[in-house]
Design a protein around this motif. Structure first.
Motif, mmCIF file in Angstrom:
data_model
loop_
_atom_site.group_PDB
_atom_site.id
_atom_site.type_symbol
_atom_site.label_atom_id
_atom_site.label_comp_id
_atom_site.label_asym_id
_atom_site.label_seq_id
_atom_site.Cartn_x
_atom_site.Cartn_y
_atom_site.Cartn_z
ATOM 1 N N TRP A 166 92.421 -20.351 -13.252
ATOM 2 C CA TRP A 166 91.484 -21.429 -12.967
ATOM 3 C C TRP A 166 90.556 -21.068 -11.825
ATOM 4 O O TRP A 166 89.858 -21.923 -11.294
ATOM 5 N N GLY A 167 90.581 -19.803 -11.423
ATOM 6 C CA GLY A 167 89.853 -19.366 -10.232
ATOM 7 C C GLY A 167 88.368 -19.626 -10.327
ATOM 8 O O GLY A 167 87.782 -19.777 -11.387
ATOM 9 N N THR A 168 87.733 -19.669 -9.172
ATOM 10 C CA THR A 168 86.313 -19.971 -9.098
ATOM 11 C C THR A 168 85.510 -18.743 -9.472
ATOM 12 O O THR A 168 85.123 -17.954 -8.620
ATOM 13 N N ALA A 169 85.281 -18.551 -10.768
ATOM 14 C CA ALA A 169 84.486 -17.420 -11.235
ATOM 15 C C ALA A 169 83.039 -17.690 -10.886
ATOM 16 O O ALA A 169 82.278 -18.229 -11.657
ATOM 17 N N GLY A 198 81.016 -25.400 -5.870
ATOM 18 C CA GLY A 198 82.328 -25.683 -6.417
ATOM 19 C C GLY A 198 82.337 -25.703 -7.933
ATOM 20 O O GLY A 198 81.288 -25.734 -8.591
ATOM 21 N N VAL A 199 83.543 -25.734 -8.497
ATOM 22 C CA VAL A 199 83.694 -25.723 -9.956
ATOM 23 C C VAL A 199 83.068 -26.967 -10.569
ATOM 24 O O VAL A 199 82.436 -26.911 -11.626
ATOM 25 N N LEU A 256 78.132 -20.173 -19.648
ATOM 26 C CA LEU A 256 79.515 -20.651 -19.596
ATOM 27 C C LEU A 256 80.477 -19.501 -19.280
ATOM 28 O O LEU A 256 81.404 -19.656 -18.475
ATOM 29 N N ALA A 257 80.246 -18.357 -19.923
ATOM 30 C CA ALA A 257 81.157 -17.227 -19.745
ATOM 31 C C ALA A 257 81.141 -16.689 -18.325
ATOM 32 O O ALA A 257 82.184 -16.316 -17.780
ATOM 33 N N PHE A 258 79.962 -16.652 -17.704
ATOM 34 C CA PHE A 258 79.849 -16.055 -16.370
ATOM 35 C C PHE A 258 80.002 -17.074 -15.243
ATOM 36 O O PHE A 258 80.279 -16.691 -14.108
ATOM 37 N N GLY A 259 79.831 -18.360 -15.558
ATOM 38 C CA GLY A 259 79.790 -19.333 -14.483
ATOM 39 C C GLY A 259 81.002 -20.216 -14.333
ATOM 40 O O GLY A 259 81.163 -20.852 -13.299
ATOM 41 N N LEU A 260 81.890 -20.273 -15.342
ATOM 42 C CA LEU A 260 83.012 -21.190 -15.280
ATOM 43 C C LEU A 260 84.333 -20.450 -15.406
ATOM 44 O O LEU A 260 84.398 -19.364 -15.991
#
Length: 387
Positions: A17-20, A86-87, A123-127
């Motif tokens: 769940w890390g902050t990617a 933040g997420v 979505l893939a790179f930001g979440l």
């Protein structure tokens, strides 16, 4: 389940769940507007042409505005995603961009389902992975239901397969980049920890070396001064001064070796040094004459223990008698001085505890029943520790 297992599972959950969205290399913010524009052209140019080709003016204007907003979101996403937000903030931004993408798909029809590829990249790179799969997977499922319902004006199954394949590749690329960022952070943390550990080692070793050497030099210099003041035995004073000179040279060599991490301590040599230092301080010493009964792998750490204990006796104890006993895996030093306050431990004793802990040993310091201080270092056998 052990505490370590719980911690490991917590770490895995945090990574999942890390902050990617940690800051990438600064050059991205300079290059991305150009690269992102080139990525947008193949699909936005036909879309704009479709809008301007005909139809109601109001509807065409709305479609054009939506396309421009969608493209701006795509070009601006590094600032919204990689700037330490933040997420929740990133989730809202991605949800808004996803809504714009679906509005374009519904309004343009045709093969407009390809427009979703851009928001899938964001979505893939930001979440984090679960949120990316939630939004991305939900969108692909909705597209599949739309095509299955017979609304082929939005695209075919092959179009959906292409979008799915590209989205999966982007998702795994995003996880790869997130892993790379985590590895870089881990490397930075390891480097910081290594620097801290090296500083602690130098502080501990220099304390052990200089503390003992300078204390012995002080005692011997004081003895030489007293002999010279009485004027009865100048030869002895000269001998003491020679030993002071030799100790100073030895301490300088030890400091250089410690800085280079090449210095080793010998228990037998420490016994010889302890005997000389205690004799100069006019303290009666009951010391072993050999160290053959001590395990070879423990002689170095016991040498440090003996050095620190004798230094403390010379500095603080006011003792007149010191007794040292050795065993195969233990060392005990006892004096008849003033003892120590309960729970008092200086940097030297803390350093000894750390050294002993590295070989599975413990350090016990307590006031003796008849006065004075008793220090015992002991290393229990591995089988006993495991049980």
């Amino acid at each position: 389940m052990t505490r370590r297992d719980v911690s490991d599972r917590g770490s895995e959950r945090q990574r999942w769940w890390g902050t990617a969205g940690a800051d990438p290399r600064p050059g991205l913010f300079v290059r991305w507007p150009i690269v992102g524009t080139l990525f947008l052209l193949p699909i936005l140019i036909p879309a704009v042409q479709e809008v301007t080709r005909g139809g109601a003016v109001g509807e065409s204007a709305l479609e054009l505005v939506l396309i421009l907003l969608y493209g701006l979101c795509y070009l601006a996403f590094p600032w919204f995603v990689f700037r330490g937000h933040g997420v929740r903030f990133r989730f809202v931004f991605c949800a808004v961009m996803l809504a714009l993408g679906w509005l374009i798909v519904v309004l343009l029809q045709g093969d407009s389902i390809y427009v979703l590829i851009y928001v899938m990249a964001v979505l893939a790179f930001g979440l984090p992975a679960p949120l990316a799969m939630l939004l991305g997977g939900g969108s692909l499922l909705a597209a599949a239901l739309l095509i299955a319902s017979g609304a082929d004006t939005y695209g075919s199954w092959s179009d959906l397969g292409t979008v799915l394949g590209v989205s999966a590749a982007l998702f795994f690329m995003g996880r790869l980049l997130s892993t790379v960022r985590s590895l870089r952070e881990a490397q930075d943390e390891i480097a910081t920890m290594a620097v801290s550990a090296e500083r602690a080692r130098l502080a501990r070793d220099l304390h052990d070396i200089l503390g003992h050497s300078l204390t012995t030099i002080t005692v011997k210099a004081g003895l030489a001064r007293r002999v010279l003041e009485t004027g009865h035995d100048n030869e002895r004073a000269i001998d003491e001064i020679r030993e002071v000179e030799g100790l100073a040279r030895s301490a300088l060599t030890d400091v250089r070796a410690t800085v280079s991490e090449y210095r080793e301590v010998s228990l037998s040599a420490e016994l010889v040094g302890a005997r000389a230092a205690l004799r100069a301080a006019e303290i009666d010493a009951d010391l072993p004459h050999a160290v053959d009964n001590v395990r070879t792998d423990l002689q170095q750490v016991f040498g440090y223990v003996l050095r620190e204990a004798v230094t403390n006796v010379l500095r603080h104890s006011g003792a007149r008698h010191v007794k040292v006993r050795l065993g195969r895996a233990w060392l005990e030093i006892e004096d008849d001085g003033v003892g120590a306050p309960e729970g008092a431990r200086g940097n030297g004793l803390r350093g000894l505890s750390e050294r002993l802990a590295e070989v599975g040993g413990t350090l016990r310091v307590e006031n003796a029943a008849g006065g004075g201080l008793m220090l015992r270092a002991e290393v229990r056998p591995a089988l006993e520790v495991a049980s």
